[in-house]
Design an enzyme around this catalytic site. Structure first.
Site, PDB file in Angstrom:
ATOM      1  N   HIS A  62       0.870  -1.198   0.000  1.00  0.00           N
ATOM      2  CA  HIS A  62       0.000   0.000   0.000  1.00  0.00           C
ATOM      3  C   HIS A  62       0.895   1.233   0.000  1.00  0.00           C
ATOM      4  CE1 HIS A  62      -3.761   2.211   1.660  1.00  0.00           C
ATOM      5  NE2 HIS A  62      -2.861   3.129   1.338  1.00  0.00           N
ATOM      6  N   HIS A 120       1.369   5.419  -1.772  1.00  0.00           N
ATOM      7  CA  HIS A 120       0.956   6.522  -2.647  1.00  0.00           C
ATOM      8  C   HIS A 120       2.220   7.086  -3.273  1.00  0.00           C
ATOM      9  CE1 HIS A 120      -3.114   6.632  -0.849  1.00  0.00           C
ATOM     10  NE2 HIS A 120      -2.461   6.192   0.217  1.00  0.00           N
ATOM     11  N   LYS A 148      -9.527  -0.636  -5.398  1.00  0.00           N
ATOM     12  CA  LYS A 148      -9.537   0.061  -4.117  1.00  0.00           C
ATOM     13  C   LYS A 148     -10.881   0.715  -3.854  1.00  0.00           C
ATOM     14  CE  LYS A 148      -8.002   2.039  -0.430  1.00  0.00           C
ATOM     15  NZ  LYS A 148      -6.768   2.460   0.183  1.00  0.00           N
ATOM     16  N   HIS A 185     -10.504   1.020   2.273  1.00  0.00           N
ATOM     17  CA  HIS A 185     -10.292   2.082   3.268  1.00  0.00           C
ATOM     18  C   HIS A 185     -11.490   1.986   4.213  1.00  0.00           C
ATOM     19  CE1 HIS A 185      -8.758   6.102   4.627  1.00  0.00           C
ATOM     20  NE2 HIS A 185      -9.929   6.038   5.218  1.00  0.00           N
ATOM     21  N   HIS A 195      -4.491  -0.452   6.303  1.00  0.00           N
ATOM     22  CA  HIS A 195      -3.986   0.400   7.391  1.00  0.00           C
ATOM     23  C   HIS A 195      -4.881   0.369   8.636  1.00  0.00           C
ATOM     24  CE1 HIS A 195      -6.789   3.006   5.296  1.00  0.00           C
ATOM     25  NE2 HIS A 195      -5.918   3.400   4.387  1.00  0.00           N
ATOM     26  N   LEU A 208      -4.886   9.485   7.879  1.00  0.00           N
ATOM     27  CA  LEU A 208      -6.170   8.791   7.974  1.00  0.00           C
ATOM     28  C   LEU A 208      -5.994   7.320   7.620  1.00  0.00           C
ATOM     29  CD1 LEU A 208      -8.459  11.515   6.417  1.00  0.00           C
ATOM     30  CD2 LEU A 208      -8.494  10.694   8.788  1.00  0.00           C
ATOM     31  N   ASP A 260       1.509   2.692   3.524  1.00  0.00           N
ATOM     32  CA  ASP A 260       0.641   3.866   3.351  1.00  0.00           C
ATOM     33  C   ASP A 260       1.471   5.146   3.336  1.00  0.00           C
ATOM     34  OD1 ASP A 260      -1.653   5.302   2.865  1.00  0.00           O
ATOM     35  OD2 ASP A 260      -2.290   5.359   4.951  1.00  0.00           O
TER      36      ASP A 260
HETATM   37  C1  NCD Z   1      -3.652   9.130   1.993  1.00  0.00           C
HETATM   38  C2  NCD Z   1      -3.287  10.140   0.902  1.00  0.00           C
HETATM   39  O1  NCD Z   1      -2.834  11.244   1.238  1.00  0.00           O
HETATM   40  O2  NCD Z   1      -3.412   9.805  -0.283  1.00  0.00           O
HETATM   41  N1  NCD Z   1      -3.641   9.784   3.269  1.00  0.00           N
HETATM   42  C3  NCD Z   1      -3.511   9.205   4.478  1.00  0.00           C
HETATM   43  O3  NCD Z   1      -3.624   9.908   5.482  1.00  0.00           O
HETATM   44  N2  NCD Z   1      -3.245   7.918   4.607  1.00  0.00           N
HETATM   45  C4  NCD Z   1      -4.963   8.509   1.666  1.00  0.00           C
HETATM   46  C5  NCD Z   1      -5.306   7.306   2.501  1.00  0.00           C
HETATM   47  O4  NCD Z   1      -4.688   6.261   2.386  1.00  0.00           O
HETATM   48  O5  NCD Z   1      -6.215   7.434   3.330  1.00  0.00           O
HETATM   49 ZN    ZN Z   2      -3.290   5.125   1.696  1.00  0.00          ZN
END
Ligand code: NCD
Ligand code: ZN
Length: 357
Positions: free
Chosen positions: A19, A21, A105, A142, A180, A225, A253
């Site tokens: 996971h 980004h 997702k 999520h 997460h 989050l 995450d």
């Molecule tokens: C993530 C994001 O910024 O893309 N933010 C986070 O707080 N984890 C989105 C997500 O996974 O909730």
């Molecule tokens: Zn995430």
């Protein structure tokens, strides 16, 4: 896994990040190397703006990731589809069969960063979920409700009771990752589940509790989050992650936002942990006296859940104290400097990944 007598070196199969980004454009360029130098594969989140809802968007994004990689690294981005109320089933079917999408997702609409086009009602996507169940395509969730009247610290627990459990009853064959997780209720739900259910656990939820966000002032670096919860939840997560149980695995995450976007009057949610994610997990396993389960969590449980081969390559961590830099610089398209704050900024970590130079 091998380790020397004094446990000063830990060698494991190369891990994957289930996971992450990676963002896009110059941020992608600035962050992808941190993930790709350590992890062999990664599940790449689709919450771009606009989100990844078509095969072509996924193919193009994958191409941009590959062309941003530092020279000489072997890294496979595994792409995900962003579910919406009206996504066509054939996008998932064709994407999964062709190997373009590894998973889909589910963002409840307005639950987190770039989720406004997410799913407004789980029941509305029953046909998509049926298709995924038939295809055996993993669903990544999520797990938070979004009703504004629900306390933010209760949103994960209520999601499980009101949405996840009923959905699993409707689709008992679906492979699902509750992403997460942050609560002892989630730990308990996942480990006792009769369904094909697993969970990822981030490094930050193993290190911080909700006090960290308010330690001497408002600490936007620790806002993410789902939001970090009470200490007893952190302890339950540490126990789960280090247990060796195959339903729990790595998923960092890592969610970079520019420092100025986090430190604003309405700061973004997300913790950028990619630069020292593996070290951060190693610290936890060491503190818990569970280094023997480290490899299962970072390198084995994920591939088994995703039905993928284990990596043949390996990676070593050495016990060596080092201080995490307070910021990481990026330069944008016009060459201006921008900053990201890595997780553990300014802190001392006691394990370090050995990179071949
Ligand atoms: C993530 C994001 O910024 O893309 N933010 C986070 O707080 N984890 C989105 C997500 O996974 O909730
Ligand atoms: Zn995430």
């Amino acid at each position: 896994m091998s380790s020397d007598m004094s446990l000063n070196k830990l060698t494991v199969r190369q891990p994957d990040d289930w996971h992450v980004h990676l963002r896009d454009h110059h941020v992608l360029h600035g962050v992808v190397g941190f993930t790709a130098k350590v992890f062999r594969r990664a599940i790449v989140m689709p919450n771009l703006d606009p989100p990844i809802t078509s095969l072509q968007a996924a193919i193009d994004y994958r191409e941009r990731i590959l062309s941003s990689l530092p020279d000489g690294v072997r890294f496979t981005p595994l792409m995900t589809a962003y579910l919406t109320d009206d996504l066509a089933t054939n996008v998932l079917e064709e994407g999964y069969k062709k190997g373009i999408f590894t998973a889909a997702k589910l963002y409840p609409a307005n639950s987190t960063t770039n989720s406004s086009e997410g799913v407004s009602d789980l029941k509305a996507i029953d046909t998509l979920l049926e298709t995924m169940e038939l295809l055996d395509m993993p669903l990544l969730v999520h797990g938070e409700v979004t009703e504004p009247q629900v306390d933010i610290f209760d949103r994960e627990e209520i999601f499980i009771d009101n949405h996840l459990y009923p959905m699993l009853l409707r689709h008992p064959g679906l492979r699902v990752v509750l992403e997460h997780i942050t609560t002892e209720q989630s730990v308990q739900f996942v480990e006792s589940s009769p369904f094909k259910l697993a969970a990822t656990i981030t490094p930050h939820h193993l290190h911080i509790n909700r006090n960290s966000m308010f330690n001497g002032g408002i600490r936007s670096d620790f806002y993410c989050l789902p939001v970090a919860k009470r200490e007893r939840h952190r302890l339950a997560l540490r126990k789960a992650a280090t247990s060796g149980k195959d339903c729990f695995f790595i998923g960092t995450d890592s969610a970079p936002h520019l420092r100025r976007d986090k430190e604003s009057s309405c700061g973004c949610a997300g913790i950028f942990n990619a630069p020292y994610a593996l070290e951060s997990y190693a610290e936890v396993f060491d503190q818990e006296g569970s280094l023997e389960h480290f490899e299962a969590f970072v390198s084995k449980n994920g591939p088994s859940f995703y039905k993928m081969p284990l990596n043949e390559s390996s990676i070593s961590l050495v016990r060596r104290s080092h201080v995490v830099p307070s910021t990481i610089d990026l330069s944008n398209a016009s060459g201006a400097l921008q900053q990201l704050v890595p997780f553990h900024a300014g802190e001392k970590l006691s394990w370090q990944v050995e990179h071949s130079s």
